[in-house]
Design a protein around this motif. Structure first.
Motif, PDB file in Angstrom:
ATOM      1  N   GLY A 297      50.749  68.543   4.060  1.00 22.19           N
ATOM      2  CA  GLY A 297      51.951  68.788   3.265  1.00 22.19           C
ATOM      3  C   GLY A 297      53.091  67.883   3.664  1.00 22.19           C
ATOM      4  O   GLY A 297      53.832  67.372   2.818  1.00 22.19           O
TER       5      GLY A 297
ATOM      6  N   MET B 134      59.260  72.844  -4.849  1.00 23.34           N
ATOM      7  CA  MET B 134      58.124  73.528  -4.248  1.00 23.34           C
ATOM      8  C   MET B 134      57.687  74.727  -5.084  1.00 23.34           C
ATOM      9  O   MET B 134      56.518  75.121  -5.054  1.00 23.34           O
TER      10      MET B 134
ATOM     11  N   ASP C  40      55.131  73.446  -7.338  1.00 25.77           N
ATOM     12  CA  ASP C  40      53.888  73.264  -6.587  1.00 25.77           C
ATOM     13  C   ASP C  40      53.160  74.596  -6.414  1.00 25.77           C
ATOM     14  O   ASP C  40      51.939  74.684  -6.578  1.00 25.77           O
TER      15      ASP C  40
ATOM     16  N   ALA D  31      60.704  68.237 -10.753  1.00 24.27           N
ATOM     17  CA  ALA D  31      59.343  68.418 -10.223  1.00 24.27           C
ATOM     18  C   ALA D  31      58.291  68.542 -11.317  1.00 24.27           C
ATOM     19  O   ALA D  31      57.093  68.522 -11.024  1.00 24.27           O
TER      20      ALA D  31
ATOM     21  N   ASN E 248      52.344  65.627  -9.879  1.00 22.21           N
ATOM     22  CA  ASN E 248      52.163  66.919  -9.224  1.00 22.21           C
ATOM     23  C   ASN E 248      50.896  67.596  -9.723  1.00 22.21           C
ATOM     24  O   ASN E 248      50.088  68.115  -8.959  1.00 22.21           O
TER      25      ASN E 248
ATOM     26  N   TRP F 152      47.441  68.563  -7.479  1.00 18.86           N
ATOM     27  CA  TRP F 152      46.927  69.912  -7.261  1.00 18.86           C
ATOM     28  C   TRP F 152      45.534  70.083  -7.840  1.00 18.86           C
ATOM     29  O   TRP F 152      44.701  70.794  -7.267  1.00 18.86           O
TER      30      TRP F 152
ATOM     31  N   LEU G 158      52.481  74.066   1.802  1.00 20.82           N
ATOM     32  CA  LEU G 158      53.859  74.435   1.465  1.00 20.82           C
ATOM     33  C   LEU G 158      54.740  74.444   2.712  1.00 20.82           C
ATOM     34  O   LEU G 158      55.906  74.037   2.661  1.00 20.82           O
TER      35      LEU G 158
END
Length: 208
Positions: free
Chosen positions: A12, A46, A49, A118, A123, A127, A155
């Motif tokens: 991370g 975040m 995320d 974000a 992103n 993931w 995270l």
């Protein structure tokens, strides 16, 4: 499990280190309004995320990987970045608080900015590619806990980066003046505009 967690904390941290749109917005808000505003930009990023991680956990990876969804993400990301860039340049000489003064900018606004910058296909791709593979292997071994521990580790690593960065920025605020912060804000707006253009290019490439 502890070794798995610590390994993913490092992952991370390494993910968060390269300068991207969230980092740029964090630095700008941190310089203009202090530690908490910059940190909340990171928390907003975040949050996206985390939601993507939950979506993968619930089995939505194929949907998120669909070309139509990714095309829409490119467009949304471009629009949001363009909005943040415009706001950054337009208000470059506003909402600047000198160290020790009380800021008038709301913390929720900084969090919202983090959410907007974000929303990025990069992103999404991360993931799906990293956690999609890990999730399938974890579930095949019957270990949902491994996925959760790995996710929390990543995270946590991102948080280590964000807190460290904002601590440096908060210290820097003590020795800079309003003119410097104004030009940082303008520079951030220009860079975010560049990212926005790249996103629009990717969107039109997918369309045509």
């Amino acid at each position: 499990m502890l070794s798995l967690f610590l390994t993913n904390v490092l992952l991370g941290l390494s993910i968060a280190l390269p300068v991207g749109t969230v980092t740029i917005e964090m630095t700008k808000q941190g310089l203009k309004n202090g530690f908490w505003h910059g940190w909340l930009v990171g928390v907003g990023g975040m949050t996206v995320d985390f939601l993507l991680m939950v979506a993968l956990f619930l089995g939505l990876a194929p949907i998120l990987a669909a070309p139509t969804i990714q095309t829409g993400m490119w467009l949304l990301g471009a629009i949001f970045l363009l909005y943040i860039a415009y706001d950054s340049i337009k208000n470059a000489d506003k909402q600047i608080t000198i160290n020790g003064e009380k800021t008038t900018k709301k913390l929720l606004s900084s969090y919202k900015n983090g959410l907007l910058v974000a929303v990025s296909p990069s992103n999404l791709v991360f993931w799906i590619s990293v956690f999609g593979t890990f999730l399938s292997s974890s579930f095949s071994e019957g270990s949902e806990l491994s996925f959760i521990v790995a996710g929390l580790g990543i995270l946590a690593g991102i948080q280590v980066h964000d807190i460290g960065l904002m601590s440096i920025v908060a210290g820097t605020r003590k020795v800079v003046n309003e003119t410097f912060v104004k030009w940082v804000s303008i520079g951030a707006g220009i860079i975010l505009s560049y990212f926005s253009i790249l996103f629009f290019v990717q969107f039109f490439k997918r369309i045509f």
